[in-house]
Structures are given as C-alpha cells and as structure tokens.
Design an enzyme around this catalytic site. Structure first.
Site, short mmCIF file in Angstrom:
data_model
loop_
_atom_site.label_atom_id
_atom_site.label_comp_id
_atom_site.label_asym_id
_atom_site.label_seq_id
_atom_site.Cartn_x
_atom_site.Cartn_y
_atom_site.Cartn_z
N ILE A 12 0.77 -1.17 0.36
CA ILE A 12 0.02 0.09 -0.32
C ILE A 12 1.23 1.45 -0.08
O ILE A 12 0.38 2.29 -0.59
CB ILE A 12 -1.02 -0.27 1.21
CG1 ILE A 12 -2.07 -0.97 1.56
CG2 ILE A 12 -2.01 1.13 1.59
CD1 ILE A 12 -1.94 -1.64 2.79
N SER A 124 -7.46 -0.80 10.87
CA SER A 124 -7.66 -2.01 9.40
C SER A 124 -8.86 -2.65 10.10
O SER A 124 -9.70 -2.75 11.29
CB SER A 124 -7.06 -3.38 9.66
OG SER A 124 -7.29 -4.63 9.43
N ALA A 125 -9.97 -2.39 10.06
CA ALA A 125 -11.81 -3.33 9.67
C ALA A 125 -11.45 -4.32 10.97
O ALA A 125 -12.47 -4.69 10.88
CB ALA A 125 -12.14 -4.17 8.33
N TYR A 148 -2.65 -10.12 15.62
CA TYR A 148 -1.99 -8.73 15.29
C TYR A 148 -3.15 -7.23 14.77
O TYR A 148 -2.94 -6.54 15.02
CB TYR A 148 -2.63 -9.64 13.42
CG TYR A 148 -2.69 -8.22 12.75
CD1 TYR A 148 -1.69 -7.21 12.24
CD2 TYR A 148 -3.80 -8.02 11.53
CE1 TYR A 148 -2.06 -6.49 11.06
CE2 TYR A 148 -4.17 -7.07 10.77
CZ TYR A 148 -2.84 -5.92 10.16
OH TYR A 148 -3.13 -5.55 9.12
N LYS A 152 -3.60 -3.77 16.11
CA LYS A 152 -3.91 -2.30 15.50
C LYS A 152 -5.00 -1.75 16.68
O LYS A 152 -5.13 -0.47 16.06
CB LYS A 152 -4.67 -3.20 14.48
CG LYS A 152 -4.14 -3.49 13.23
CD LYS A 152 -3.59 -2.13 12.52
CE LYS A 152 -2.43 -2.84 11.51
NZ LYS A 152 -1.49 -1.62 11.22
P1 NAD Z 1 3.37 -4.79 3.33
O1 NAD Z 1 4.00 -5.57 4.34
O2 NAD Z 1 3.59 -4.82 2.48
O3 NAD Z 1 4.35 -3.15 3.76
C1 NAD Z 1 4.21 -3.13 5.28
C2 NAD Z 1 5.76 -2.11 5.15
O4 NAD Z 1 6.12 -2.50 6.02
C3 NAD Z 1 7.20 -3.95 4.60
O5 NAD Z 1 7.48 -2.99 3.58
C4 NAD Z 1 8.01 -3.89 5.77
O6 NAD Z 1 9.23 -3.98 5.28
C5 NAD Z 1 7.78 -2.74 6.04
N1 NAD Z 1 7.98 -3.17 7.98
C6 NAD Z 1 7.16 -3.29 8.84
N2 NAD Z 1 8.19 -3.51 9.71
C7 NAD Z 1 8.77 -1.91 9.75
C8 NAD Z 1 9.75 -1.64 10.62
N3 NAD Z 1 9.92 -2.13 12.43
N4 NAD Z 1 10.36 -0.92 10.39
C9 NAD Z 1 10.53 -0.43 9.28
N5 NAD Z 1 9.68 -0.60 8.08
C10 NAD Z 1 8.44 -2.16 8.89
O7 NAD Z 1 2.13 -4.58 3.91
P2 NAD Z 1 0.45 -3.20 3.15
O8 NAD Z 1 -0.08 -4.28 2.96
O9 NAD Z 1 1.32 -2.72 2.44
O10 NAD Z 1 0.16 -2.88 4.73
C11 NAD Z 1 0.43 -1.49 4.80
C12 NAD Z 1 0.16 -1.59 6.46
O11 NAD Z 1 -1.49 -1.54 6.46
C13 NAD Z 1 0.60 -2.86 7.57
O12 NAD Z 1 0.19 -1.91 8.78
C14 NAD Z 1 -1.28 -3.23 7.80
O13 NAD Z 1 -0.84 -3.85 9.05
C15 NAD Z 1 -1.72 -2.08 7.66
N6 NAD Z 1 -3.37 -3.07 7.15
C16 NAD Z 1 -2.65 -3.87 5.66
C17 NAD Z 1 -3.61 -4.25 5.11
C18 NAD Z 1 -4.06 -5.48 3.74
O14 NAD Z 1 -4.36 -5.80 3.72
N7 NAD Z 1 -2.82 -5.07 2.74
C19 NAD Z 1 -5.31 -5.01 5.99
C20 NAD Z 1 -5.92 -3.66 6.98
C21 NAD Z 1 -4.59 -2.72 7.25
C1 UD1 Z 2 -7.87 -11.62 6.50
C2 UD1 Z 2 -7.73 -11.00 7.91
C3 UD1 Z 2 -7.80 -9.79 8.32
C4 UD1 Z 2 -7.00 -8.89 7.70
C5 UD1 Z 2 -7.15 -8.97 6.17
C6 UD1 Z 2 -6.49 -8.60 5.01
C7 UD1 Z 2 -8.52 -13.41 9.19
C8 UD1 Z 2 -9.27 -14.47 9.76
N1 UD1 Z 2 -8.28 -11.85 8.82
O1 UD1 Z 2 -9.21 -11.22 6.08
O2 UD1 Z 2 -7.23 -9.50 10.16
O3 UD1 Z 2 -7.12 -7.57 8.14
O4 UD1 Z 2 -6.82 -10.44 5.89
O5 UD1 Z 2 -5.26 -8.30 5.41
O6 UD1 Z 2 -6.63 -13.79 8.98
N2 UD1 Z 2 -10.69 -17.01 1.08
C9 UD1 Z 2 -10.42 -18.27 0.04
N3 UD1 Z 2 -9.69 -18.93 0.07
C10 UD1 Z 2 -8.20 -18.17 0.82
C11 UD1 Z 2 -7.88 -17.20 1.21
C12 UD1 Z 2 -9.18 -15.88 1.47
O7 UD1 Z 2 -12.04 -18.68 0.56
O8 UD1 Z 2 -7.15 -19.47 0.57
C13 UD1 Z 2 -11.81 -16.49 1.81
C14 UD1 Z 2 -11.77 -15.79 3.31
O9 UD1 Z 2 -12.96 -16.85 3.80
C15 UD1 Z 2 -12.90 -14.94 3.22
C16 UD1 Z 2 -12.20 -14.11 1.96
O10 UD1 Z 2 -12.43 -15.60 0.99
O11 UD1 Z 2 -14.04 -15.41 3.13
C17 UD1 Z 2 -11.74 -12.87 1.82
O12 UD1 Z 2 -10.27 -12.94 2.92
P1 UD1 Z 2 -8.57 -12.75 2.67
O13 UD1 Z 2 -8.09 -12.13 1.59
O14 UD1 Z 2 -7.78 -13.74 3.47
O15 UD1 Z 2 -9.16 -11.22 3.81
P2 UD1 Z 2 -9.92 -11.27 5.68
O16 UD1 Z 2 -11.34 -12.92 5.82
O17 UD1 Z 2 -11.00 -10.71 4.90
#
Ligand code: NAD
Ligand code: UD1
Length: 336
Positions: A12, A124-125, A148, A152
C-alpha cells in the site's frame, strides 16, 4: 517540507508514494525491508519519473528515527510500517507487539520530540471484531480476535489517548477493508512472501500456474452463494484516501477513525468468476472447511470518508481484478 512514509516500499505504501510524487510532494521513505525490497522504488521511479528519498531503518530504532527527523524537514507522517500476517501473529505474538505497538510508540515519541504532530495511521477493519453486523460504522464497539488485530486496536487506543493529552495532534486512523488490485501500469502490486494467505494473491497465483487450486473456505455461510463476503477496495483508491487524509489533518484536530471501503460486499465465488472472465484462465477450486476466525460478511459504511475527507472509491471490481491480473501476469514472480 517532506512527508515521512514508514513502510513506503510495501504494497500500500508504494502505491501511495506514486500518488504523492504525482502531486509533486517531497517524500522520505523509512522501511526496514522486512517484507519488501528496494525494487519497488525503481518501479515507482519508472511510473512517476520522480524519486523518493529512501532510508533503510527500523521504526523501533529510536536513534535512527531521530536521525531521519534531524536530516529532513518533516511536516507529517503516513505510518504503514508493520507486520500484517494474522496466522503468523498467533505464532510469534511478541514480534507483532514489539514491531507494531512498540515501534509505533517509538515513532510517536520522536515525532513529539521534533514537534511533528500530524499523522495518518494504517488501521484495519479487523478492529470491528466479530460481534458487529455490517455495514460497519466507525462508532461501533471495537475488539480483536488475534494478536495482529490486537496491535491495531492497541495502537488506536494509544492514538486516541495521545490526541486527548495534547490538542496539537491531528491524527487520522484509516480502517482499511480488503485492499486488492495494483497500479494500472502493471509495474507495482502485491508481492507476498511464500504461500499467500489472502484471497486475491492466492487466486492470481493459481491463474499464473504457481499454485494448483484455490481452497474456498466454507460455502455454508448465510450469504448470496454461501461463501464469505468482503468489501474489496482498489489499492489506488486507498492510496488516494491517504492524500485526502493528509490534506484534512490541519482542520481536524484530535484523533478520528475513518473507514476506507466501497460499502459493497463481494463473495469469494463472485471474485473467482470475475477473475476467470477477465483473465480468460480457469481457476480450479475446491470447497474446504471454514477458516477459523472468519465471519460471513464484512463491509463498510463508507459515508464518513466522504463527509470528512471528500473521498470515495472510484474504481470498481472490474478495475480491481483487471489491474491485479495485469500485475500478476506481467510479473509472475513479483519483483524477482
Ligand atoms: P506490506 O508488508 O507490503 O508493507 C509494510 C511495510 O512495512 C513493508 O515494506 C515492511 O518491510 C515494513 N516494515 C515492517 N516493520 C517495519 C519496521 N519495524 N520498521 C520499518 N519498516 C517496517 O503491507 P501492506 O499491505 O502495504 O500494509 C501496510 C499497512 O496497512 C500495515 O500496517 C498493515 O497492517 C495495514 N493493513 C493492511 C491491509 C492489507 O490487507 N494489506 C489491511 C488492513 C491494514
Ligand atoms: C484477513 C484477515 C484480516 C486482515 C485482512 C487483510 C483473517 C482471519 N483475517 O481478512 O485480519 O485485516 O485479511 O489483510 O485472516 N478465502 C478463501 N480462500 C483463501 C483465502 C481466503 O476462501 O485461500 C476467503 C476467506 O474465507 C474470506 C475471503 O476469502 O471469506 C477474504 O479472505 P482474506 O483475503 O484472507 O481477507 P479477510 O479474511 O477479510
């Protein structure tokens, strides 16, 4: 003045850096490369024709963070850095609490020291826990079901307490729903280590032949087709929400939690069928038992983002999946 982007080489973060550079903002990235590589920086430069300053450092390292603030005139911080794998967090909870919670406290301490009190945080949600019914609204009670999610939630509590203690802080905690998709150029996208946990990276690796078949976790939920429903949001829309949040900070003192979702729910099978239609590749799947901790339906009430930030999602499911497919098919092994 520069914006500091922690975690800016990640999924992101890199998309947000592209949008910031496109609007001519000066960007300083701090990342320890725990879950990313500097290859994303080269791609960001290729897309924008501009360079962000990159510093390899850990947010837990207070001295290194002080050096960053000494060397650069930082106006605000977008804080993405963190560990994010739910399953892993149950195996190594201390690493998650240390990295995410202690790391954030170090960052906030240093921001305080340098009188930088504007922050956008990646929440995060997951903080809505499993007891609320969608659409999820920012005023609902929060809870967490895994380490995790706890990190958050704890960070949100810290941010609310901090903003209460000192009126100079402006903090927006963006609660992301399910970010998917990639930049339309196909040059940057999600690049998970090992076998993906999340749905879209798994489906796209099946589509390019890296994985054999998808396990669909449960088809007996009370949803449109029995499979889990989520609110998928295009990563570029999510990136743009951060720009809107940064712009809103000066007129929004205190700490405000805001959902970033579309307000629409899509089932696992709807995703699989859309992916097949767009990629023209078969996605073999098998129905398997429900994944522990999953709930049937999660989607956002997306009004507050519109009211407070003037932001709403512009990209639909076709964009999300076309862009995911372009990234994955043009980079079957990610950045390697
Ligand atoms: P990502 O792992 O691709 O990016 C996170 C980055 O943070 C990585 O580049 C990693 O190297 C860096 N990092 C981790 N620990 C660190 C530290 N101690 N010091 C410096 N850098 C560090 O993940 P993303 O999907 O881009 O997510 C970004 C943020 O959004 C995270 O905080 C994640 O929890 C949050 N988030 C992600 C999702 C998702 O589905 N991707 C959903 C909800 C929230
Ligand atoms: C997961 C995390 C959530 C995190 C989010 C984004 C869990 C329980 N929750 O959410 O905390 O914020 O990712 O990173 O891990 N699915 C399949 N097969 C797969 C993978 C997923 O059927 O191989 C289904 C899951 O059951 C769900 C949907 O796809 O219904 C989305 O799954 P996923 O992408 O893992 O996201 P979340 O479960 O919403």
């Amino acid at each position: 003045m520069s914006l500091l982007i922690t975690g800016g080489t990640g999924y992101i973060g890199s998309h947000t850096v592209v949008e910031l550079l496109n609007t001519n903002q000066d960007v300083v990235i701090v990342d320890n490369l725990a879950n990313s590589s500097t290859k994303s920086l080269d791609r960001v430069e290729q897309i924008t024709g501009k360079k962000a300053t990159f510093i390899k450092a850990d947010i837990c390292d207070k001295e290194a963070m002080r050096e960053v603030f000494k060397a650069h005139d930082i106006s605000g911080v977008i804080h993405f850095a963190g560990l994010k794998a739910v399953g892993e967090s149950t195996q190594i909870p201390l690493s998650y609490y240390h990295n995410n919670v202690s790391g954030t406290v170090v960052l906030l301490d240093v921001m305080n020291e340098f009188n930088v009190k504007n922050l956008v945080f990646s929440s995060s949600a997951t903080v809505y826990g499993e007891n609320n019914t969608s659409p999820l609204v920012e005023t609902m009670p929060t809870s967490a079901t895994n380490p995790y999610g706890q990190t958050k939630l704890m960070i949100e509590h810290i941010l609310f307490d901090l903003a209460k203690s000192d009126p100079d802080w402006s903090i927006i905690s963006l609660r992301y729903f399910n970010p998917i998709g990639a930049h339309a150029s196909g040059l940057i996208g999600e690049n998970p280590n090992g076998i993906p946990n999340n749905l879209l990276p798994f489906v796209s690796q099946v589509a390019v032949g890296r994985l054999k078949q998808l396990q669909v976790f449960g088809d007996d939920y009370d949803t449109i087709d029995g499979t889990g429903v989520r609110d998928y949001i295009h990563v570029v829309d999510l990136a743009l929400a951060h720009l809107k949040a940064v712009a809103a900070l000066p007129k929004l003192p205190g700490c405000t939690a805001i959902n970033v979702g579309t307000g629409n729910g899509t089932s696992v099978l709807q995703i699989v069928n859309k992916f097949k239609e767009i990629s023209k590749v078969d996605i073999p799947y098998q129905i398997s038992p429900r994944r522990p901790g999953d709930i049937a339906t999660v989607f956002a009430e997306a009004k507050l983002a519109h009211e407070v930030l003037g932001w709403q999602a512009e990209r639909d499911l076709t964009d999300m999946i076309s862009d995911t497919w372009r990234w994955q098919s043009e980079n079957p092994n990610g950045f390697e």
